[in-house]
Design an enzyme around this catalytic site. Structure first.
Site, PDB file in Angstrom:
ATOM      1  N   GLY A 296       0.804  -1.224   0.000  1.00  0.00           N
ATOM      2  CA  GLY A 296       0.000   0.000   0.000  1.00  0.00           C
ATOM      3  C   GLY A 296       0.837   1.275   0.000  1.00  0.00           C
ATOM      4  O   GLY A 296       0.387   2.309  -0.444  1.00  0.00           O
ATOM      5  N   CYS A 297       2.062   1.180   0.506  1.00  0.00           N
ATOM      6  CA  CYS A 297       2.920   2.369   0.585  1.00  0.00           C
ATOM      7  C   CYS A 297       3.591   2.648  -0.745  1.00  0.00           C
ATOM      8  O   CYS A 297       4.793   2.499  -0.884  1.00  0.00           O
ATOM      9  CB  CYS A 297       4.020   2.187   1.627  1.00  0.00           C
ATOM     10  SG  CYS A 297       3.429   1.870   3.264  1.00  0.00           S
ATOM     11  N   ILE A 298       2.814   3.040  -1.775  1.00  0.00           N
ATOM     12  CA  ILE A 298       3.436   3.289  -3.076  1.00  0.00           C
ATOM     13  C   ILE A 298       3.596   4.775  -3.305  1.00  0.00           C
ATOM     14  O   ILE A 298       2.897   5.551  -2.731  1.00  0.00           O
ATOM     15  CB  ILE A 298       2.637   2.674  -4.249  1.00  0.00           C
ATOM     16  CG1 ILE A 298       1.142   3.003  -4.091  1.00  0.00           C
ATOM     17  CG2 ILE A 298       2.879   1.196  -4.325  1.00  0.00           C
ATOM     18  CD1 ILE A 298       0.322   2.793  -5.316  1.00  0.00           C
TER      19      ILE A 298
END
Lengths: 409, 105
Positions: B103-105
């Protein structure tokens, strides 16, 4: 008759309808598209409205102008999908059975997810530009604003078009300079990311642009609440940032009908195979565009590239062939950098944005990761391409898979 | 890719600074990784989050996002940020020996 249902008539849903409608045999197939209203928005155009560059009419057209003749169109909100029963329940009381379902219900902003965001100052000193209403209200505010602290804040990732907040800052820099009050506006970009952008190399280059344009950057800021009285945003670890004008990019979530269907993750995005675009749970359901949980950008270009892949895979699925087309995460963004110039980036799941020429190797006319006037013309011309070619499912001179030719490492 | 000396053995880290080999992880290594993140003592609440993260990763194949963490670990967002300042999802994943959440893109 076999039935194919498309939920959502935004960019992704409309393109899929236009690709599938002409090729599926009318005697065997019935295709239905569902949307809750009749207006198509050119969402990339919202960015230009606050600065008076585009008006409302530049970004809105009737959806029906982009549907193929004879398409079965239903205007209704969606109550929920019942994937075990292979049907969709609509708010108008009807039930739509399907053999294959394409979910293209997009993503919307949810300012109410942040405490205090929609209280007293909403659309007075706090604006979004991800809706037509927000962008128009902001345009009206900017016309009369004499300066002060401008804060642009991203609430949480993922958001639609991760470059849009930067473009907003660059265009605002240009706008206030032309109005002769740039020195009276204190620019501050406040983001939960560790830098200016999601991809490290582009982040460095875009971070340099921020510095050049005298825009302060606060990274790793996760907003907890808005203090309306003191005009301050406060992070979960109690960092405070004061503002006179807050331009927020609120939490983005998938459609509520996904939640009602019990098919989404914690942000209502649907778990999707990142290569084939098929649902991870149901063999006859496919997802495209912002509605997916893919680790690619939520951008029109990604939806467009996905449409080629999804078309091939839907055709394979209905003919009981293996799904061979693979989405590589390809995204392509024209980034407005102000003063009539733009930057272009092109990347996928595995390859970061690289410098070079695009789309013709060595020729261009566009330059990757560089600020040029031609890149800006590309962005402006794109709206025309969007209305006249892209939505109608016609091919653009850009490959759906990212190309390495013309790029420098 | 970097190799760091932690607790007298060599641990390989990936380009994000997370463990390259998840099997290297044990509780003493978690303490060392926490120390690197300026968290000098792992309390029972820290462990509640770390164990939840590891379980989630085992069943789902990805470390949970901050939203999922608050919804399912039973610890509210404010407390999570107090436990793991700046980025709870990312920091807790690192200390739990998991790769950076997708999710941490």
């Amino acid at each position: 008759m076999r039935k194919l249902v498309i939920l959502g008539a935004g960019t992704a849903g409309t393109v899929m309808l236009n690709k599938l409608h002409p090729v599926l045999n009318k005697d065997e197939w019935n295709i239905t598209i569902v949307d809750q209203d009749e207006t198509h928005y050119y969402q990339p155009g919202f960015l230009f409205i606050p600065f008076g560059i585009y008006s409302k009419n530049d970004v809105m057209k009737p959806r029906r102008d982009f549907f193929p003749p004879g398409a079965d169109v239903v205007v209704s909100q969606i109550e929920r999908i019942e994937p075990q029963q292979n049907h969709v329940l609509l708010m108008n009381g009807k039930t739509l059975p399907y053999d294959y379902l394409i979910i293209a219900t997009g993503a919307q902003i949810h300012p109410e997810e942040t405490e205090g965001m929609k209280d007293g100052l909403w659309h007075k000193n706090i604006f979004d530009f991800y809706t037509v209403e927000g962008a128009l209200a902001l345009a009206n505010f900017l016309k009369y604003w004499e300066g002060g602290k401008l804060v642009v804040n991203v609430s949480e990732m993922p958001i639609k078009c991760p470059v849009a907040p930067l473009e907003f800052l660059f265009l605002a820099d240009s706008y206030f300079t032309e109005r002769g009050i740039r020195r009276d506006v204190d620019f501050h970009f406040v983001t939960p990311l560790p830098g200016a952008f999601t991809k490290p190399k582009a982040s460095l280059i875009l971070g340099d642009f921020l510095e050049k344009k005298n825009i302060r950057l606060t990274s790793e800021f996760n907003i907890a609440r808005v203090d309306n009285e003191n005009k301050t945003i406060i992070s979960w670890d109690n960092v405070e940032v004061p503002f006179d004008l807050l331009v927020t990019i609120p939490t983005n979530k998938g459609d509520d009908c996904i939640k009602r269907s019990g098919m989404g993750d914690e942000l209502n995005f649907v778990p999707t195979d990142k290569q084939t675009l098929r649902s991870l749970e149901y063999e006859n359901i496919f997802i495209i565009g912002d509605a997916t949980d893919l680790p690619s950008s939520k951008a029109g270009s990604a939806a467009h590239f996905q449409s080629d892949i999804l078309f091939a895979n839907v055709m394979s699925a209905i003919e009981s062939r293996p799904l061979r087309a693979r989405f590589d995460g390809h995204t392509n963004c024209f980034i407005e950098s102000g003063f009539g110039k733009g930057i272009l980036i092109d990347f996928n799941y595995d390859t970061e944005p690289l410098p070079g020429k695009f789309p013709l190797p060595g020729v261009g006319p566009f330059s990757l990761l560089e600020e040029t006037k031609m890149n800006h013309y590309g962005k402006i011309m794109f709206r025309w391409m969007y209305w006249n070619f892209l939505l109608k499912g016609q091919d653009l001179p850009i490959e759906s898979h990212m190309q390495m030719a013309g790029k420098r490492k | 890719m970097t190799i760091k000396e932690l607790i007298a053995r060599t641990i390989e880290l990936d380009s994000d600074g997370h463990l390259k080999n998840m099997n290297d992880w044990d509780e003493s290594l978690a303490n060392a990784l926490a120390f690197e993140e300026q968290i000098f003592e792992l309390t029972p609440d820290h462990w509640k989050v770390i164990n939840y993260m590891r379980n989630e990763f085992k069943t789902k194949g990805d470390a949970p996002s901050i939203r999922k963490l608050t919804k399912e670990s039973g610890i509210d967002t404010k407390t999570l940020y107090a436990l793991f300042p700046k980025g709870p999802a990312k920091k807790a994943a690192k200390i739990a020996g998991l790769p950076k959440p997708k999710g941490c893109i």
